[in-house]
Design a protein around this motif. Sequence first.
Motif, PDB file in Angstrom:
ATOM      1  N   THR A 197      15.994   3.878 -14.209  1.00  0.00           N
ATOM      2  CA  THR A 197      15.699   2.519 -13.758  1.00  0.00           C
ATOM      3  C   THR A 197      15.487   1.586 -14.956  1.00  0.00           C
ATOM      4  N   ARG A 247       4.065   5.821  -5.530  1.00  0.00           N
ATOM      5  CA  ARG A 247       3.932   5.907  -6.986  1.00  0.00           C
ATOM      6  C   ARG A 247       2.868   6.935  -7.373  1.00  0.00           C
ATOM      7  N   GLN A 258       0.822  -1.217   0.000  1.00  0.00           N
ATOM      8  CA  GLN A 258       0.000   0.000   0.000  1.00  0.00           C
ATOM      9  C   GLN A 258       0.855   1.267   0.000  1.00  0.00           C
ATOM     10  N   ASP A 291       2.869  10.197  -9.768  1.00  0.00           N
ATOM     11  CA  ASP A 291       1.960  10.262 -10.912  1.00  0.00           C
ATOM     12  C   ASP A 291       1.087  11.514 -10.864  1.00  0.00           C
ATOM     13  N   LEU A 307       3.963   1.560  -1.094  1.00  0.00           N
ATOM     14  CA  LEU A 307       4.634   1.694  -2.393  1.00  0.00           C
ATOM     15  C   LEU A 307       3.685   2.266  -3.435  1.00  0.00           C
ATOM     16  N   GLU A 308       2.431   1.803  -3.415  1.00  0.00           N
ATOM     17  CA  GLU A 308       1.455   2.318  -4.373  1.00  0.00           C
ATOM     18  C   GLU A 308       1.178   3.801  -4.112  1.00  0.00           C
ATOM     19  N   PHE A 353      13.083  -1.016  -7.495  1.00  0.00           N
ATOM     20  CA  PHE A 353      12.736  -1.318  -8.886  1.00  0.00           C
ATOM     21  C   PHE A 353      11.227  -1.270  -9.133  1.00  0.00           C
ATOM     22  N   ALA A 354      10.433  -1.508  -8.099  1.00  0.00           N
ATOM     23  CA  ALA A 354       8.982  -1.509  -8.294  1.00  0.00           C
ATOM     24  C   ALA A 354       8.450  -0.123  -8.613  1.00  0.00           C
ATOM     25  N   VAL A 355       8.967   0.917  -7.978  1.00  0.00           N
ATOM     26  CA  VAL A 355       8.338   2.233  -8.144  1.00  0.00           C
ATOM     27  C   VAL A 355       9.223   3.342  -8.703  1.00  0.00           C
ATOM     28  N   SER A 356      10.539   3.121  -8.818  1.00  0.00           N
ATOM     29  CA  SER A 356      11.372   4.273  -9.174  1.00  0.00           C
ATOM     30  C   SER A 356      11.496   4.477 -10.686  1.00  0.00           C
TER      31      SER A 356
END
Lengths: 400, 254
Positions: free
Chosen positions: B226, B186, B180, B190, B182-183, B206-209
């Motif tokens: 990234t 992001r 949650q 956005d 991390l989202e 790596f998931a969000v950058s």
Amino acid sequence: MRAGPSQEEIRRHNLGALLRHVHLSGPTSRAELTSRMGLNRSTIMALTADLTAAGLVREELPRETGRAGRPSLVVRPESARVYVFALDVGVDRLVAARVGLGGAVLDRRETVRRRGPFSLEEVVGPLAAFARQMHRRTRPDTVCVGVAAAFSGGVAQSDGVVRFGPNMGSVDVPFGEEMARRLALGLPVTVGNDANLAAMAEHLRGVGVGCRDLVYLHGDVGVGGGVIAGGALLGGHQGFGGEVGHMVVNPQGRLCGCGSRGCLEAEVGERALLEAAGRFGSQVGREAVRAVVSAADRGDIVAQAALSRVGDWLGLGVANLVNVFNPEMVVFGGMLREVYLGSAAQVRSRLNLDALSPSREHLRLRTTALGDDATLVGAAELAFAQVLADPLEVLARAGS
Amino acid sequence: MTPVLELRGIDKSFGPVQVLHDVAFSVYPGEVTALVGDNGAGKSTLVKCVGGIHPIDSGEYLFEGKPVQVGSPRDAAGLGIEIVYQDLALCDNLDIVQNMFLGREHKRGIVLDEDTMEEMAARTLESLSVRTVKSIRQHVSSLSGGQRQTVAIAKAVLWNSKVVILDEPTAALGVAQTAQVLELVRRLADQGLAVVLISHNMNDVFAVSDRIAALYLGRMAAQVKTSDVTHAQVVELITSGRSGDLGLTNGVPA
């Protein structure tokens, strides 16, 4: 040669476009509709008058303006009055919901589906009962304008027959027809592939709003997907398109439920992850996947290796999709949300090695914004499709 | 694209110990920039220099392309830079709204303007799609780790900030709450903010950058996209300051 569209066709198109706008963006002022749709004020007034008379929208004074001058009326969808039934047939669950125009879930029922041999009755029975319960609780002035279902399996576009569903054990099931018969609402039941519908849902209401080229990957027991290209879902010749889970990534790999070997689904699906983590059998479903990610996070090296392996195959699959479709966004939904977040280093490393550099430069990788409801929201949008295409005609039919 | 925040040639010493050597660091709007590095590489010092807690010895500090002087946390906040530290700095005995406006309360005459503050807090949480909090009048002591992190982040974006720096926001969180947060990270980017994410977890990075900045022994080893690097390369940059063509040569950035 065909002449240009008639005035009647233009009017129908504009009515649909206006209703779609209010349905997707929520209450919108007349002034804003005028500028967004590029029509003049009197046309917008006439269109809203028609939709208001039909009971599809309502016009109100805005609550606050903060600006000088006469405030522009706000057009809102009649969410409490006009609704659809959205059904979701997943491997592990059955959901039915009553969704109002504008996308609000007004009522919802859910039950667990046991994994095992497929029986049409065991799916249609509970869903029809749910719909009847919800229908009984509606006020008399409400009107149902459509029914649609998301089904975990390949659905033929022409007749709504579920042609294959390896993880459901279903073959050639006339699901839509049977569902419509049992509901007895006098409405057909449109059926779509669950991942295709979820892709549309993320495009219309989720993380992909405003993004016209998007690939959605959905992990359940299997892996499904949907490709949105130029704002439209790619269905292919018969509607079976977008089965990204059956893209072969490893010809010498694991056996897949479809009979092939090394499909993306066989390498990154729930079973692949649980087996690699040495946890297959004791626990299944989303909880089991979360348990693996959680164990890896706490330092369990078997779970870490399993996630890393699965992440590598997932990255390879995404790289292929990115090279073929050049999407602006790839969205991970279902259990792939957890898998992606838990193995993103692997997924992106593989993607960065295998995808073409110009295609990945502006690519955005995102997780679902609608969560587990993506498939249900997609079904609701499918159910609304007809009324948005021809509002007055569909409403007249539903009201009679 | 112009960076919203850009540091050039930053040096910082504490007495005889030089902690930052000629560090360059750029942060872009709409992007998540991950700041990575081993313990003691200088991440926290760099962030405190950005936040005006430590004055820089030499180097340039540019905000939206213009040179600025940042001598105190208030200067940084004035530019629109907010930092969420690991301890979150929330008061357990106050509710969510009180925490979000702590020290910057809205007043109407001599009394607090509770209505406006409550509305602003609610609107901010909603804009971040935070649905996990039951009531914004809940005491912070009753919140879970992930919810606290969310409140601390919401507090940082409440002030129309342009740059939000998050120091290990997912450390000590379970898997569901990490997802949650991390989202949320992001989503901030956005929506147009520049986000700096300090993390040791390569999956989170790596998931969000969109970009990764790797510090090594007080020097900026590399600032990369990234989409251009692998996990192994980033680990090499962190542990040895170089990886193939990337990174430092004899202690100097390539």
